[in-house]
Write an enzyme that holds these catalytic residues in place. Structure first.
Site, short mmCIF file in Angstrom:
data_model
loop_
_atom_site.label_atom_id
_atom_site.label_comp_id
_atom_site.label_asym_id
_atom_site.label_seq_id
_atom_site.Cartn_x
_atom_site.Cartn_y
_atom_site.Cartn_z
N HIS A 297 0.85 -1.19 0.00
CA HIS A 297 0.00 0.00 0.00
C HIS A 297 0.89 1.24 0.00
O HIS A 297 1.24 1.75 1.07
CB HIS A 297 -0.91 0.00 1.22
CG HIS A 297 -1.80 -1.20 1.32
ND1 HIS A 297 -3.12 -1.19 0.92
CD2 HIS A 297 -1.55 -2.46 1.77
CE1 HIS A 297 -3.64 -2.39 1.12
NE2 HIS A 297 -2.71 -3.17 1.64
N HIS A 532 -3.95 3.27 -3.35
CA HIS A 532 -4.16 2.65 -2.04
C HIS A 532 -3.49 1.30 -1.92
O HIS A 532 -2.68 1.07 -1.02
CB HIS A 532 -5.66 2.53 -1.76
CG HIS A 532 -5.98 2.11 -0.36
ND1 HIS A 532 -5.75 0.84 0.12
CD2 HIS A 532 -6.54 2.79 0.67
CE1 HIS A 532 -6.13 0.76 1.38
NE2 HIS A 532 -6.62 1.93 1.73
N GLU A 675 -17.90 -5.33 24.45
CA GLU A 675 -17.03 -6.51 24.54
C GLU A 675 -15.80 -6.42 23.64
O GLU A 675 -14.69 -6.73 24.07
CB GLU A 675 -17.84 -7.78 24.18
CG GLU A 675 -18.94 -8.13 25.17
CD GLU A 675 -20.24 -7.39 24.88
OE1 GLU A 675 -21.21 -7.62 25.63
OE2 GLU A 675 -20.28 -6.61 23.91
N HIS A 737 -28.32 -16.55 24.36
CA HIS A 737 -27.28 -16.41 25.37
C HIS A 737 -26.59 -17.73 25.71
O HIS A 737 -25.61 -17.73 26.45
CB HIS A 737 -27.86 -15.79 26.65
CG HIS A 737 -28.19 -14.34 26.54
ND1 HIS A 737 -29.00 -13.84 25.55
CD2 HIS A 737 -27.82 -13.28 27.30
CE1 HIS A 737 -29.12 -12.53 25.72
NE2 HIS A 737 -28.41 -12.16 26.77
#
Length: 923
Positions: A297, A532, A675, A737
């Site tokens: 890149h 890029h 999380e 869950h």
């Protein structure tokens, strides 16, 4: 002279008129006129209010002339108000003796109190003022003065203010803030000359002031002030927040005046040619290496070159001779695809990264992999590539710096004092983790965190306007950050000034928005997506060399340029200065110094063996039938108070994960429902060193944080994940869950130690092994439901640490039951049932299959045995095949919402069902 005589009052007033702005008058200033008693009584009649009004009148009269001359009424009035307040409060030492203002007015000088303001003619110039810290202090000064005037002779108010200044906790930083604000005020006066000519500050500054002893320390010098004003905010009931001050908020305001950012009075002298050479040399390494590898890149390294020169050339504190210096600044390249920019900087500044390694970019076995990798390239602070995580790592590093500074720094002994810098791009900010990270950084007030945003508007698919139109500065401001810019990211001076300003921030992390052009310098690729992710090509390389005036062959850097870049001598000098500080610290605080040295080296306390053995002995004797999450909390209560390096937390589930411990205080962090952010921040904390992070959530939510867990394993970090509610045993919350596939999938991550303990004893071993694993993250999978304690011999207990062991054996066994966690108790019950049916069985507990798999072959074969094997775990069953199981009992579908016993019954995870399966296999 009579106390009540009008002559005394008259004499006092004449003295005040003669030198009114000098200070706030006290009886000692008039003792030559009469006795102290007489003066005291006269002052009761000649009130402070009258004196203040006369003082203000003297300054305001001159101020009107300044306003007429300069023409910027609001800004000048603020300057005047600040000076007036300083005089009124006896802070005249904080005001510069001389200020030079360039204006169209004819040349003249005005006395403003004890300050001389000189006007010099220039063409179409204006006076501006900016700087939030100084503005806030001026507001506070103004309010203090108004309070005195409004309350008049109120002794209660005077006593309150006097007590405030004399308070040992609030007084010193308050005075320092006030002094700092007045010192900074004229520094932020600057002149924008016609046709964007050079910016300069015209203020003769007083001697530098330094106040120590609190979190709101102040450092004042010719560059302005560093002041959090927290003492002011607390003392004056948040009045400052109710009166927002103007600041450099909008890019259009900057462009209107033809500039990018306020100037810095501390910018190092340098020539434009030298800066240009630095940029060209930084670009050359990245451009040529990508071309040679025909992969990589090139656009980002070329577009961020000036940003790198502005930061690495003038601000970054590091030592290439010792990349592990504890008090170095941390630099994170969050947009890791720009790795050749970092490799070029490391090579040029003197790290152990020879030019030959740059030529081997992206080659097998090289020290210059496609994305920066910790432990491969000296000077790389973290592995980056998955966008956004580098930003979160930087937040963790800044958090660690703040925690360690609070823990170890002492008055006049500052051994932890460094910044964390992070380069990031559009892709980092598109990733959701960026919001989790910046929100936490704002809440934690990580003012030594500076993010530099490469705002080039291009990603692999093209211009980002089609999918990314966020108001990024507004987003960061909303999260409690200071924002500088947009600035011209190709203007080294603007970058330098912005970083200098960001380093002065107090109470807020800083984002510097740098407008850049991807692939800058490339005539055919600049500003396009083609710059890029692909090499420029030989023709474009040649055109670029010509365009930027760099005609040297590939990988050739002139010796004088190398000498200018080389930071070894400066780095060694900085570290030597720090070492002298640390030596003095060691003499003053030998125990703290020993703890700091040990912890930054990644060592556990010297008494770790004794501490560990005590915990394990207690666990071995335990007969408690409790959930393993509760057993985990009990272990924490025994270990954490004696291991200050442990830094815990939970993603809004503390009461469920049980990750806290008595008197945890600031050592337990509430991450909120983040999380992924929590996991990546913990990685940053571990990368920084000195702390051992652990954090909790439900096992099913490990999916949110999985990539950060993988990165911890890749980087070999000691990070501990506490995953509770590890199966269908969670019960009523249902399949959303209830973990089914998670344990098996975590075991697939290389270098991740996964523990699923079956009782108190195995939980204690899991924790001690996780803490001792310096180069491996751990995942502790813990139950919600109570688990029965198992009886073991000392030899069996000792084998828990090997990951798998024979929990129950018998000479004439016909089958081996392999189980983990909560299903070990189920296997032991099934063994009893089988015994009544005349079938002998042995039970193997695999507390950690990942640990067991690394044991020597002979041990593994002895544990597994040669009998038919049946695996049992409340999760997917496919993974049992690796242990040669002929059958397995588990859950190969999603769970159900019901009480845990009913769910286990529904899925056939019972002792009766396991016994029946054994009989079926042996039939």
């Amino acid at each position: 002279m009579n106390t009540d005589s009008p002559d005394l009052k008259k004499a006092m007033l004449e003295r005040i008129r003669a030198d009114a702005p000098r200070k706030v008058w006290t009886p000692s200033d008039f003792v030559d006129l009469a006795s102290r008693d007489a003066v005291d009584k006269a002052l009761q009649r000649l009130t402070k209010v009258e004196i203040l009004r006369r003082s203000r009148g003297t300054i305001v009269a001159a101020a009107d002339e300044v306003i007429d001359a300069v023409g910027r009424r609001d800004q000048t009035r603020m300057l005047v108000d600040g000076m007036t307040a300083a005089n009124d409060l006896g802070l005249t030492d904080a005001v510069p003796a001389k200020i030079v203002v360039h204006t169209d007015a004819r040349r003249r000088a005005i006395k403003l109190g004890n300050v001389t303001i000189t006007f010099r003619p220039t063409a179409a110039s204006k006076l501006f003022w900016a700087g939030r810290p100084a503005m806030r202090v001026v507001q506070a000064l103004h309010w203090l003065r108004d309070l005195l005037v409004r309350e008049g002779e109120s002794d209660q108010v005077r006593r309150k203010l006097a007590n405030l200044f004399e308070d040992p906790t609030v007084g010193p930083p308050l005075k320092a803030d006030l002094t700092a604000g007045m010192t900074a005020l004229p520094t932020w006066m600057w002149v924008q000359r016609q046709r964007r000519r050079a910016i300069s500050t015209h203020a003769v500054m007083p001697v530098a002031v330094r106040a120590r002893g609190r979190a709101s320390d102040v450092r004042v010098g010719q560059g302005g002030c560093w002041s959090s004003t927290r003492a002011l905010v607390k003392a004056f009931d948040h009045r400052l927040h109710q009166r927002p001050a103007p600041a450099w908020r909008r890019s259009n305001r900057l462009r209107r005046h033809g500039v990018s950012a306020p100037p810095s009075a501390v910018t190092r002298p340098r020539t434009a040619s030298r800066s240009a050479i630095h940029v060209r040399s930084a670009c050359a390494a990245g451009r040529d290496a990508v071309q040679l590898a025909n992969s990589g890149h090139p656009g980002a390294p070329m577009g961020m070159a000036e940003m790198a020169v502005g930061l690495w050339g003038n601000h970054l504190r590091h030592n290439p001779s010792n990349p592990a210096w504890p008090d170095r600044d941390r630099f994170v390249l969050s947009n890791g695809h720009a790795s050749m920019l970092l490799y070029g900087l490391l090579h040029l500044t003197g790290y152990d990264l020879p030019i030959e390694e740059l030529k081997r970019f992206r080659k097998l076995g090289s020290r210059t992999p496609g994305h920066p990798e910790l432990g491969i390239t000296p000077g790389v602070e973290t592995t980056t590539g998955p966008l956004g995580q580098g930003l979160a790592n930087a937040v963790g590093m800044a958090l660690a710096e703040k925690r360690l500074a609070t823990e170890f720094n002492r008055p006049d002994h500052t051994i932890v004092n460094h910044h964390t810098y992070v380069f990031l791009g559009d892709g980092c900010l598109m990733e959701g983790i960026s919001h989790e990270a910046i929100s936490l950084a704002g809440v934690w007030q990580l003012d030594k965190l500076i993010a530099m945003y490469d705002d080039n508007g291009i990603s692999i698919d093209g211009p980002v306007d089609g999918w990314f139109r966020d108001d990024t500065p507004a987003r960061f401001r909303a999260c409690g950050w200071s924002v500088i810019g947009p600035i011209d990211g190709h203007d080294i001076g603007a970058v330098d000034a912005a970083v200098a300003q960001a380093r002065r921030s107090r109470g807020r992390p800083t984002l510097i928005v740098c407008r850049t052009t991807i692939g800058a310098g490339s005539p055919g690729r600049a500003g396009t997506a083609k710059a890029h992710g692909e090499a420029l090509g030989a023709e474009e390389i040649a055109a670029t060399r010509k365009a930027i005036g760099w005609q040297l062959p590939a990988f050739e850097i002139p010796a004088d340029v190398r000498a200018q870049w080389n930071a070894r001598a400066a780095g060694e000098k900085r570290e030597a200065e720090w070492q002298r500080l640390f030596d003095a610290y060691t003499k003053a605080f030998p125990e703290l110094a020993d703890a700091f040295t040990r912890r930054t080296a990644g060592e556990l306390p010297a008494n770790w063996p004794t501490l560990r053995d005590g915990v394990l002995q207690a666990a071995a004797q335990s007969t408690e039938n409790i959930a393993s999450r509760k057993a985990s909390q009990n272990v924490l209560a025994q270990l954490a108070p004696h291991i200050p390096a442990m830094l815990g937390g939970s993603a809004d589930l503390t009461a469920s994960n049980l990750t806290d411990f008595p008197d945890a205080g600031a050592r337990h962090i509430s991450y909120g429902v983040r999380e992924f952010g929590m996991a990546a921040v913990m990685n940053g904390v571990a990368l920084h060193g000195g702390l051992i992070p652990y954090g909790g959530t439900f096992l099913t939510f490990s999916d949110y944080s999985r990539n950060a867990i993988r990165m911890a394993a890749l980087m070999k970090l000691r990070v501990i994940h506490v995953f509770t509610h590890d199966s269908i045993g969670l019960g009523e919350d249902g399949p959303t869950h209830q973990s089914v596939e998670h344990a098996a999938s975590l075991r697939l991550i290389p270098n991740l130690e996964v523990w699923r303990p079956c009782d108190v004893a195995e939980t204690a071993v899991a924790w001690t092994e996780a803490l001792a694993s310096e180069h491996r993250p751990s995942a502790l999978l813990l139950s919600r439901q109570n688990l029965p304690a198992q009886l073991r011999s000392p030899e069996q207990f000792g084998d828990i640490g090997r990951g798998g062991y024979v929990l129950a054996d018998i000479a004439d066994a016909r089958v081996s039951l392999l189980a983990t966690g909560s299903e070990v108790g189920l296997a032991m019950k099934a063994r009893e049932l089988l015994a009544h049916r005349g079938i002998a069985a042995r039970v193997v507990s695999l507390a950690s299959s990942t640990r067991f798999d690394r044991q020597e072959r002979a041990y593994r074969e002895a544990v597994l045995g040669t009998l038919p094997r049946i695996g049992v775990e409340a999760g997917v069953t496919c993974w049992w095949g690796q242990y040669g199981c002929v059958s397995a009992l588990g859950v190969d579908s999603f769970g159900e919402s019901a009480p845990a016993p009913d769910v286990f019954e529904h899925f056939g995870l019972t002792a009766d069902a396991l016994a029946a399966r054994v009989q079926e296999v042996l039939r």
